[in-house]
Design an enzyme around this catalytic site. Structure first.
Site, PDB file in Angstrom:
ATOM      1  N   THR A  53       0.800  -1.221   0.000  1.00 50.70           N
ATOM      2  CA  THR A  53       0.000   0.000   0.000  1.00 50.70           C
ATOM      3  C   THR A  53       0.832   1.270   0.000  1.00 50.70           C
ATOM      4  O   THR A  53       0.383   2.312  -0.476  1.00 50.70           O
ATOM      5  CB  THR A  53      -0.940   0.012   1.225  1.00 50.70           C
ATOM      6  OG1 THR A  53      -0.178  -0.346   2.389  1.00 50.70           O
ATOM      7  CG2 THR A  53      -2.084  -0.970   1.042  1.00 50.70           C
ATOM      8  N   GLY A  61       0.619  -5.832   7.118  1.00 51.46           N
ATOM      9  CA  GLY A  61      -0.556  -6.432   7.725  1.00 51.46           C
ATOM     10  C   GLY A  61      -0.254  -7.121   9.046  1.00 51.46           C
ATOM     11  O   GLY A  61       0.898  -7.340   9.416  1.00 51.46           O
ATOM     12  N   CYS A 110      -3.498   3.010   6.523  1.00 49.71           N
ATOM     13  CA  CYS A 110      -4.339   2.548   7.628  1.00 49.71           C
ATOM     14  C   CYS A 110      -4.691   3.694   8.570  1.00 49.71           C
ATOM     15  O   CYS A 110      -5.421   3.502   9.533  1.00 49.71           O
ATOM     16  CB  CYS A 110      -3.664   1.422   8.390  1.00 49.71           C
ATOM     17  SG  CYS A 110      -2.121   1.877   9.192  1.00 49.71           S
TER      18      CYS A 110
END
Length: 475
Positions: free
Chosen positions: A126, A205, A256
């Site tokens: 990301t 993650g 995030c």
């Protein structure tokens, strides 16, 4: 006959051997700069950033990243590689990271910085454009070397960036292998890197971070993001609406830190909702909410096909007619936890919207939402009331409270605040991390403390002074 898998001796395991070779090269390069001066170190990191952040190169990297990963958008990627890397360099360039870095005269202590060695850095899909750069200059600032293990979806971008930094290091007279990358990444290679390096710096993650902590190597990891933003009745609503839109849509919510839930106090709920709609928010109805939920989550797992994608694409996948000019979804919500998936992290241009009667209910909602996901990471508030701001800060289990700022552009540091620049946000024990820090070079060094005798030794006070009223209460 039972067939048994053949287990290669460790020295013949090709993955172990490949990573061992990389680590040996990295360790040799690190040894060459172990005695660099502050000036030499700072010259290296200046060159590393300049190599990737020049406008023409940054444009190439931004487009390359979008083309390879199919995540986020060009504008967001360009901002990260062109501006965020510059801001990070600016944030650390004047820090003293070589030799004596701190003197505590009151305690007669001197702190000396020493490199750790080889940093094993995990980079997510990301934010693959700026993450390797920011981690690399933090490592080299502490006279370490670094090996970057990219997400497979961003391996070519990672190689492009690492190669540019390597060339720049050589042009400055340093060893190229200060920066190395795993060019054909795999889970097995990443796990092996984490076992063989000297410190792991993991951004990605939850599974990746868990693996980092389980590697047996000292690790710095990050927790799950799920930012909750409160708007109270003292806020500048136009300013808040614009900044929420900026944060929610930056790089199509690849970060995030994007505003996953917004809590509006009842007194300004209707007016603020109108302003959010004017900024491009689309409020889904009950039927569309079900369609959106079934698109974002498949078998109770986040559908990776919607991550960091345009609102139009998500609407098409969900069968929703999205009016022109709408860039993010607003989902009215009341609950939290697994039965209310919109209360969790979505990594998409979708935000849950809550109504709270007062600041106390807003705090309760924030805590309950983040008890489900995101505890320890960050929250924010738009307010002109110091009382409300500090009440939220004291009552929430969070490492960062961003005040009147776009969350995703601010909590990792920006020019308008004093937060340390990074893409690695520690979440403390609340998020299962060993630090609350915005992780930077200071987290990637060892420190030797030199303690000299005090000019005048401390003396213990009398029991009456030291224990006070406790003496009469303890029988």
């Amino acid at each position: 006959m039972v067939q048994h898998a053949v287990v290669l001796p460790i020295e013949k395991n090709p993955v172990v051997a490949e990573i061992a070779e990389l680590v040996a090269r990295s360790r040799a390069a690190q040894a060459q700069i172990a005695d660099y001066t502050q000036e030499q170190v700072d010259e290296l990191i200046r060159a590393m950033v300049w190599a990737v952040a020049r406008e023409d190169v940054a444009k190439k990297i931004a487009q390359h990243t979008v083309d390879e990963t199919q995540l986020g958008n060009y504008d967001g990627k360009f901002l990260k590689i062109f501006r965020k890397t510059r801001a990070t360099l600016y944030d650390i360039i004047d820090d003293k990271s070589v030799g004596v870095i701190e003197e505590d005269l009151a305690r007669n202590l001197v702190k000396i910085a020493k490199p750790i060695g080889v940093i094993g850095a995990l980079s997510p899909s990301t934010n693959p454009e700026a993450t390797p750069v920011i981690k690399a200059i933090s490592a080299v600032k502490g006279r370490n070397s670094i090996i970057v293990a990219p997400h497979p979806r961003a391996k070519l971008t990672n190689k492009l960036i690492c190669d540019l930094m390597r060339d720049a290091i050589v042009q400055m007279g340093g060893p190229a292998d200060l920066v190395l990358s795993i060019d054909t990444p795999s889970v097995e290679k990443t796990n092996e890197l984490m076992r063989q390096c000297d410190r792991v710096l993991a951004t990605g993650g939850g599974a990746m971070v868990t693996a980092a902590y389980s590697s047996g190597t000292p690790a710095l990891g990050v927790g799950v993001g799920n930012a909750v933003i409160t708007v109270d009745d003292t806020a500048n609503l136009d300013d808040a609406a614009e900044k929420i839109r900026i944060s929610k849509t930056l790089d199509l919510a690849a970060s995030c830190s994007s505003d996953n839930s917004v809590v509006l106090l009842a007194g300004i709920y209707d007016e603020m909702l109108q302003k959010l709609q004017a900024q491009g928010g689309y409020v889904v109805n009950a039927e569309e909410k079900i369609k959106l939920q079934n698109t974002i989550w498949v078998d109770d797992h986040l559908n990776t096909a919607i991550v960091a994608q345009p609102a139009e694409k998500i609407a098409g996948m969900a069968g929703i007619e999205l009016p022109e000019g709408k860039s993010f979804f607003i989902v009215p919500e009341t609950g939290f936890g697994p039965d209310y998936p919109f209360s969790g992290e979505k990594l998409s241009v979708v935000m849950a919207l809550y109504r709270a009667k007062d600041i106390d209910e807003a705090i309760s909602l924030t805590n309950n939402i983040q008890a489900y996901q995101g505890q320890g990471h960050s929250c924010g508030i738009y307010s002109q009331s110091d009382e409300n701001i500090m009440k939220l800060a004291f009552a929430t289990k969070t490492s960062r409270v961003m005040v009147n700022q776009p969350q995703s552009a601010s909590n990792s540091g920006n020019l308008w605040n004093g937060m340390r620049q990074t893409f690695s946000l520690g979440c403390g024990s609340w998020g299962g991390n060993g630090t609350n820090n915005n992780i930077t070079w200071r987290d990637l060094i060892n420190e030797t403390w030199v303690s000299k005798p005090l000019a005048k030794a401390k003396t213990l006070p009398s029991d009456d002074v030291l224990f006070g009223s406790v003496i009469d209460k303890i029988k």
